[in-house]
Design an enzyme around this catalytic site. Structure first.
Site, short mmCIF file in Angstrom:
data_model
loop_
_atom_site.label_atom_id
_atom_site.label_comp_id
_atom_site.label_asym_id
_atom_site.label_seq_id
_atom_site.Cartn_x
_atom_site.Cartn_y
_atom_site.Cartn_z
N ASP A 11 -4.04 -12.12 -0.07
CA ASP A 11 -4.03 -11.17 -1.19
C ASP A 11 -4.64 -11.84 -2.42
O ASP A 11 -4.22 -12.94 -2.81
CB ASP A 11 -2.59 -10.76 -1.54
N ALA A 40 2.72 -9.62 8.16
CA ALA A 40 3.19 -10.96 7.79
C ALA A 40 4.31 -10.88 6.75
O ALA A 40 5.30 -11.64 6.82
CB ALA A 40 2.01 -11.77 7.25
N ASN A 179 7.89 6.60 3.19
CA ASN A 179 8.22 7.10 1.85
C ASN A 179 8.16 8.63 1.85
O ASN A 179 7.74 9.25 2.83
CB ASN A 179 7.36 6.44 0.76
N LEU A 214 12.86 5.61 -1.34
CA LEU A 214 12.74 6.41 -2.55
C LEU A 214 12.47 5.56 -3.79
O LEU A 214 12.81 5.95 -4.90
CB LEU A 214 14.02 7.23 -2.74
N GLY A 215 11.89 4.39 -3.60
CA GLY A 215 11.56 3.54 -4.75
C GLY A 215 12.81 3.18 -5.53
O GLY A 215 13.83 2.76 -4.98
N ASP A 245 7.76 -3.68 2.47
CA ASP A 245 7.78 -4.68 3.55
C ASP A 245 9.10 -5.45 3.55
O ASP A 245 9.65 -5.75 4.62
CB ASP A 245 6.61 -5.65 3.38
O1 RIB Z 1 2.46 -3.99 1.41
C1 RIB Z 1 1.78 -4.94 0.64
C2 RIB Z 1 0.62 -5.50 1.39
O2 RIB Z 1 -0.32 -4.48 1.62
C3 RIB Z 1 -0.13 -6.59 0.68
O3 RIB Z 1 0.40 -7.88 0.92
C4 RIB Z 1 -1.57 -6.41 1.14
O4 RIB Z 1 -2.03 -7.46 1.94
C5 RIB Z 1 -1.57 -5.08 1.89
O5 RIB Z 1 -1.64 -5.25 3.24
#
Ligand code: RIB
Length: 298
Positions: A11, A40, A179, A214-215, A245
């Protein structure tokens, strides 16, 4: 044991005063190159929640591959099924504004070469929970879900980012995490409407547990006759990247540990809320011990 099958990226994170509108350029002083990718990130979240975790993905033979896997490797996630691809390591440009909102563009690269065949049936037999998302080819997700289901593995599917999902694949899923906007899309509704109705419709139509995130408002789940509405603690939001994630990884870890659904949800909401208080995806995922900061039940 948990297997997370999915993407790994580097990222490129830049904090901007505002997200650029189409055609606009917004300047900022610098950026960070950090490990990311939904797969990941979810694997690291499951590991930090305390689960024995294996990540299955693909990276390129390039300078970014080591960075993409660096935290997974240093924190003890099993990376033995990860393969090298002829394509470059996946890369995301993550722009975050002053309110913590983000816009993300992802070049999939090696993630397009992730294959269900990287996991053999012996490994599936030892697996409690398989975690899937949408940054690798949907047909590979579907093939792996079918094989895992036959072995009695519980399947958690995070519908992110939004994309077409075949009904036959959803038939193999046990827990759908989505979501509200994507839930409406999946249910064929133009308007998200009332969250419980939406969750109930998806749970009934696909015979699974639906969890709608829902954030700042937490999450709502429907699982047969069980209904859970979990509020999120109030936090100061710095960056929401990777919050979904973190939620998914923590939820899978709770399920693999045999915890009741309500407790899995509370911990997932608590962990995702904490993840929003720091910049970046993986660097912001809390360790299980840090959830007590928010008085989340252990
Ligand atoms: O959900 C966030 C991720 O979305 C980031 O880390 C980016 O790599 C995208 O895959």
């Amino acid at each position: 044991m948990i297997i997370v099958f999915g993407s790994a990226n580097v990222d490129l994170v830049m904090a901007l005063p505002s997200l650029p509108a189409p055609g606009e350029t917004v300047l900022t002083e610098g950026y960070q190159a950090v490990p990311g990718g939904k797969g990941a990130n979810q694997a690291l979240a499951a590991c930090r929640a305390g689960s024995d975790t294996t990540f299955v993905g693909a990276v390129g033979e390039d300078a970014y591959s080591e960075l993409a896997l660096s935290l997974l490797s240093s924190e003890g996630v099993d990376l033995s099924p990860v393969k090298f691809s002829d394509r470059p390591t996946g890369c995301a440009v993550v722009m975050v504004d002053d309110d913590g909102e983000n816009a993300i563009g992802v070049a999939s690269g090696a993630n397009l070469d992730v294959q269900a065949g990287q996991i053999n049936d012996q490994l599936l037999q030892k697996t409690d929970v398989l975690v899937l998302q949408q940054e690798v080819p949907v047909e590979q997700n579907a093939e792996l879900a079918r094989r895992a289901r036959a072995q009695g593995v519980e399947i958690v599917f995070n519908l992110a980012p939004a994309a077409r999902v075949p009904d036959e694949f959803l038939a193999d899923v046990d827990y759908l995490i989505v979501n509200q906007v994507k839930a409406a899309f999946l249910a064929g509704e133009a308007d998200p409407g009332e969250v419980h109705t939406l969750a109930h419709t998806l749970a009934r139509d696909h015979n699974l547990t639906t969890i709608i995130t829902l954030g700042a408002e937490g999450a709502h789940a429907v699982s047969g006759d069980e209904i859970h509405s979990i509020s999120a603690p109030v936090v100061e939001v710095v960056d929401t990247t990777g919050a979904g994630d973190t939620f998914t990884g923590y939820l899978a870890a709770g399920l693999a540990a045999g915890k009741p659904l309500k407790q899995c949800l509370s911990q997932a909401v608590g962990a995702a809320s904490l993840a929003c208080t720091r910049l970046g995806a993986q660097s912001a995922i809390p360790k299980a011990g840090q959830l007590t900061e928010l008085s989340v039940p252990g």
